[in-house]
Design a protein around this motif. Sequence first.
Motif, PDB file in Angstrom:
ATOM      1  N   ALA A 186     -20.453  37.674  10.230  1.00  0.00           N
ATOM      2  CA  ALA A 186     -21.099  36.567   9.243  1.00  0.00           C
ATOM      3  C   ALA A 186     -22.548  36.678   9.491  1.00  0.00           C
ATOM      4  O   ALA A 186     -23.491  35.592   8.871  1.00  0.00           O
TER       5      ALA A 186
ATOM      6  N   GLU B 122     -25.541  36.480   7.063  1.00  0.00           N
ATOM      7  CA  GLU B 122     -25.583  35.395   6.107  1.00  0.00           C
ATOM      8  C   GLU B 122     -25.991  34.320   6.908  1.00  0.00           C
ATOM      9  O   GLU B 122     -26.988  33.658   6.234  1.00  0.00           O
TER      10      GLU B 122
ATOM     11  N   THR C  47     -22.685  28.469  11.698  1.00  0.00           N
ATOM     12  CA  THR C  47     -22.158  29.810  11.486  1.00  0.00           C
ATOM     13  C   THR C  47     -22.417  30.572  12.883  1.00  0.00           C
ATOM     14  O   THR C  47     -21.532  31.010  13.454  1.00  0.00           O
TER      15      THR C  47
ATOM     16  N   ALA D 173     -20.856  37.102   2.946  1.00  0.00           N
ATOM     17  CA  ALA D 173     -20.185  36.360   4.089  1.00  0.00           C
ATOM     18  C   ALA D 173     -19.747  37.218   5.109  1.00  0.00           C
ATOM     19  O   ALA D 173     -19.256  36.531   6.413  1.00  0.00           O
TER      20      ALA D 173
ATOM     21  N   GLY E 224     -18.071  32.202   3.995  1.00  0.00           N
ATOM     22  CA  GLY E 224     -19.005  31.882   4.648  1.00  0.00           C
ATOM     23  C   GLY E 224     -19.245  30.425   4.834  1.00  0.00           C
ATOM     24  O   GLY E 224     -19.516  30.074   6.236  1.00  0.00           O
TER      25      GLY E 224
END
Length: 457
Positions: free
Chosen positions: A62, A65, A244, A303, A383
């Motif tokens: 991820a 992203e 993230t 994602a 995501g």
Amino acid sequence: MDEETLKLRNLGSDKYGGVEKEESSGSDNYDPHLYRKVEHPTTNTETLIHLLKGCLGTGILAMPEAFKNGGLLNGLVCTFLIGALCTYCLHVLVQAQYELCKRKRVPILTYPESMKIALESGPQCLRPFAKFSPLLVDFFLIIYQLGICCVYIVFVAKNIKAVADEYTENDLSLTQYILMTFIPFVLINCIRNLKLLAPFSTLANVITFASFGVVCYYVFQDLPDISERPAFGTLYTFPLFFGTTLFALEAVGVVIALENNMKTPKGFGGYCGVLNVGMIFVTVLYVGMGFIGYWKYGEDSAASITLNFPKDEILAKSIRILYSVAIFISYGLQGYVPVEIMWKTYILKHLEGSNRLMLWEYVLRVVSVILTFVLALTIPLLGLFISLFGAFCLSALGIAFPAIMELCVKWPDKLGPGYVVLIKDILLIIFGVTGLLAGSYSCISEIIDKLSSGNVH
């Protein structure tokens, strides 16, 4: 989270050496490391391998992203900074637990136990929260682990759909693919013996590391002009980047367990210790994946970077399926953790004398899978799932709580010249709480926007 984490999470401290839990004026002479009796202690090299294995999951896929939300240059710098912050806070947590073990003269304490004992000896204003703190720590641990399971469900369904759509005329929805995986996920979560999962876990690790080679094969082809990628993202999307990246880099449960299970635990810390070496390698790997992935795919970064690969190529299809298998196997380990916490800490004591304990445990295992599927079906946004659970849970578990624990351990006469430790810990607590609130707000806002617009696939 690997087998060591799961094994150690619910072991009481008195099982390691049988030392009484009591304060002692001679605690400075007590070394908890000397009293640990671990059945199969790991060497420094083995611990490093386990640390790398525990940190490399869906989060690394991820990272492109994440860089899309943070910007190319900003993502590069801030990922290194977040990696350094995570590493420092893990050092703080391990050292605080070591000091608490010395005070209580026990070889090992769990995270919830450590938080309670720390608050009991901290500032007067924090002591009333001591009795509730184990419940709060367990709450964040359970939510985090169930969140990982939700991420895994959506990841598997999205990648299977990406492959299946190339071979079927009926374009099934993501919801239908999620539902089709329900029974397999229930079955793997009902495995009560971790040893049965061990061979599959080894297979998952082989697939994971082999997949990185394929990722490199795709991302290094035909790179565009780097000037096409903005150096900075917006202030609104930065919390998504933060969540993230924190989800990807933070490994608080793994770190505690691995340090507890080492043959030479003093080799875990230090400038060239296992933690620093492992986290430097992991951070560089994550920075490289995010930087190159975003450079390659830009605003199209998905994602999971596997979803950016050409849909019609056999190699790309194979890696999506193989990585889905690896993540499916990992669900068994991740789902084991919240069940163990809920079962052994909160439920089992209410079922004493029952002759249906195994039945109730299986009910709990199935219910936990149902909960993760309900959430995955309601919000199938991979995501945003990753960012939300990173910001909400790990800002607390990995940043704020270690700072609170250190503040309490050093209270009142070890706060350094000019109360530097107090100031530093208060800043970390503020940063952790801000990350939790801002990251959660941004993720929830994005989720609401996408749900209201019907853009959930």
